[in-house]
Write an enzyme that holds these catalytic residues in place. Structure first.
Site, PDB file in Angstrom:
ATOM      1  N   ASP A  32      43.630  36.756  27.151  1.00 24.46           N
ATOM      2  CA  ASP A  32      44.900  38.095  27.571  1.00 24.46           C
ATOM      3  C   ASP A  32      46.360  37.002  27.099  1.00 24.46           C
ATOM      4  OD1 ASP A  32      43.802  39.770  28.630  1.00 24.46           O
ATOM      5  OD2 ASP A  32      43.967  39.253  30.522  1.00 24.46           O
ATOM      6  N   TRP A 144      43.632  41.551  47.778  1.00 27.58           N
ATOM      7  CA  TRP A 144      43.294  42.773  46.480  1.00 27.58           C
ATOM      8  C   TRP A 144      41.949  43.161  47.352  1.00 27.58           C
ATOM      9  CZ3 TRP A 144      46.342  38.393  45.571  1.00 27.58           C
ATOM     10  CH2 TRP A 144      46.678  38.248  44.871  1.00 27.58           C
ATOM     11  N   TYR A 146      39.886  45.723  45.437  1.00 27.20           N
ATOM     12  CA  TYR A 146      39.553  46.135  44.547  1.00 27.20           C
ATOM     13  C   TYR A 146      38.239  46.716  45.049  1.00 27.20           C
ATOM     14  CZ  TYR A 146      42.921  44.347  41.377  1.00 27.20           C
ATOM     15  OH  TYR A 146      44.306  44.155  41.301  1.00 27.20           O
ATOM     16  N   LYS A 176      46.617  44.769  47.319  1.00 31.32           N
ATOM     17  CA  LYS A 176      47.012  44.801  46.285  1.00 31.32           C
ATOM     18  C   LYS A 176      46.033  46.085  45.887  1.00 31.32           C
ATOM     19  CE  LYS A 176      47.908  42.101  42.051  1.00 31.32           C
ATOM     20  NZ  LYS A 176      47.318  41.606  41.138  1.00 31.32           N
ATOM     21  N   ILE A 177      46.792  46.676  45.204  1.00 30.24           N
ATOM     22  CA  ILE A 177      45.192  48.038  45.002  1.00 30.24           C
ATOM     23  C   ILE A 177      46.017  48.902  43.432  1.00 30.24           C
ATOM     24  CG2 ILE A 177      46.667  50.141  45.919  1.00 30.24           C
ATOM     25  CD1 ILE A 177      43.848  50.264  47.754  1.00 30.24           C
ATOM     26  N   GLY A 229      51.088  41.891  35.697  1.00 26.81           N
ATOM     27  CA  GLY A 229      51.037  40.033  35.399  1.00 26.81           C
ATOM     28  C   GLY A 229      51.597  40.550  33.147  1.00 26.81           C
ATOM     29  N   ARG A 230      50.177  41.043  33.102  1.00 27.20           N
ATOM     30  CA  ARG A 230      50.289  41.078  31.686  1.00 27.20           C
ATOM     31  C   ARG A 230      51.422  42.635  30.688  1.00 27.20           C
ATOM     32  NH1 ARG A 230      43.741  42.778  31.681  1.00 27.20           N
ATOM     33  NH2 ARG A 230      44.946  43.721  33.855  1.00 27.20           N
TER      34      ARG A 230
HETATM   35  P1  FBP Z   1      47.693  42.564  35.395  1.00 27.02           P
HETATM   36  O1  FBP Z   1      48.914  43.125  36.034  1.00 27.02           O
HETATM   37  O2  FBP Z   1      47.727  42.066  34.716  1.00 27.02           O
HETATM   38  O3  FBP Z   1      46.781  43.832  35.486  1.00 27.02           O
HETATM   39  O4  FBP Z   1      46.908  41.508  36.848  1.00 27.02           O
HETATM   40  C1  FBP Z   1      47.212  42.193  38.229  1.00 27.02           C
HETATM   41  C2  FBP Z   1      45.553  41.141  38.572  1.00 27.02           C
HETATM   42  O5  FBP Z   1      45.012  41.923  39.964  1.00 27.02           O
HETATM   43  C3  FBP Z   1      45.167  39.894  38.799  1.00 27.02           C
HETATM   44  O6  FBP Z   1      46.058  39.713  39.961  1.00 27.02           O
HETATM   45  C4  FBP Z   1      44.154  39.584  38.271  1.00 27.02           C
HETATM   46  O7  FBP Z   1      43.696  38.656  37.664  1.00 27.02           O
HETATM   47  C5  FBP Z   1      44.130  40.573  37.329  1.00 27.02           C
HETATM   48  O8  FBP Z   1      44.626  41.826  37.466  1.00 27.02           O
HETATM   49  C6  FBP Z   1      42.163  41.683  37.500  1.00 27.02           C
HETATM   50  O9  FBP Z   1      42.039  42.535  36.657  1.00 27.02           O
HETATM   51  P2  FBP Z   1      41.062  43.021  36.572  1.00 27.02           P
HETATM   52  O10 FBP Z   1      39.448  42.731  37.970  1.00 27.02           O
HETATM   53  O11 FBP Z   1      40.699  44.972  36.478  1.00 27.02           O
HETATM   54  O12 FBP Z   1      40.089  42.287  35.061  1.00 27.02           O
END
Ligand code: FBP
Length: 264
Positions: A32, A144, A146, A176-177, A229-230
């Protein structure tokens, strides 16, 4: 439970927040990053200079880098994590204790649950203990949320709403979703999170206008902010992107108005 509302408020600006994620090094590896962003201090300085409400770290970066930024950037410490290597059903084990988070000066702790994974019971057990300990210490908990695993419709609005409601039921203060692109459906996802604060996750770097439109749509749907982040630190103009996101999140600006800040 200690009253943690004041700790929650400390992480907010007018009830909203912008969190900068830097936990990808464990989740995705160094792919990344580039030769500039691979230095964690590059992202720490960005978080400090742009006054993000908090930076999100795994414990290694907190131990080795956060000390110098301790009173400059609030810290959300992730307590579980995994690599992206191999092909397994998703499970992210706890790798840091609440006690250690307190020692490291965390302002909140974070944990990922892959709702629907065969390992959901293990993650529920770990998270429940973390939630109780963190709240006893007066620390807010960020979940998170997910949905992930074979047989799970990760991006369906119903599934994401279920994950949001489940997170509320589990005691998360912040949820966080991911944003699934369903701007109308996201309102239901936000409603499902009750009085927990819902934040949209960022995802892979995309076209700036598309990214800002996502931020706009989640805020319009009632989200309390974004945890990204990215799309920020992979940008060639991270300060301008941060300003544009802030204009939407805190200033209620439109995408077009925010884009003007980038083109300046
Ligand atoms: P990004 O904005 O870079 O996607 O970061 C959010 C995040 O939730 C990070 O906290 C985590 O490392 C990453 O995305 C996890 O992404 P995934 O599990 O989809 O690869």
């Amino acid at each position: 439970m200690v009253n943690i509302q004041h700790k929650i408020n400390e992480l907010l600006t007018n009830n909203k927040a912008l969190f900068l994620a830097l936990d990808q090094g464990l989740e995705h590896g160094p792919k990344d990053f580039n030769l500039t962003t691979i230095n964690p201090e590059y992202v720490f300085n960005l978080a400090r200079d742009e006054k993000f409400n908090a930076i999100i770290l795994q414990k290694g970066l907190a131990i080795r880098y956060h000390e110098n930024y301790r009173y400059k950037i609030p810290l959300i410490l992730k307590l579980n994590g995994k690599t992206g290597l191999g092909h397994r059903e998703p499970y992210s084990p706890q790798i840091c204790s609440v006690k250690k988070a307190v020692k490291l000066g965390a302002d909140a702790v974070g944990y990922t649950i892959y709702f629907g994974s065969p390992y959901e019971p293990e993650m529920f057990k770990e998270f429940s203990k973390i939630e109780e300990e963190a709240h006893d210490y007066g620390l807010p908990v960020v979940l998170w949320a997910y949905p992930r695993g074979s047989g799970v419709e990760e991006s369906s609005t119903d599934t994401l709403a279920y994950a949001a409601r489940a997170s509320l039921e589990l005691g998360a203060d912040f949820i966080k979703i991911k944003y699934n692109g369903d701007s109308e459906g996201y309102k239901w996802i936000v409603k499902s999170s009750g009085n927990s604060k819902l934040f949209a996750a960022g995802g892979e770097k995309k076209d700036v206008k598309d990214f800002l439109s996502d931020v706009y749509n989640v805020m319009k749907a009632g989200a309390s902010g974004v945890a990204i982040g990215r799309n920020v630190w992979q940008s060639e103009h991270p300060l301008k992107i941060s300003d544009a996101v802030k204009a939407i999140v805190f200033g209620n600006k439109t995408v077009e108005q925010a884009l003007k800040l980038i083109k300046k």
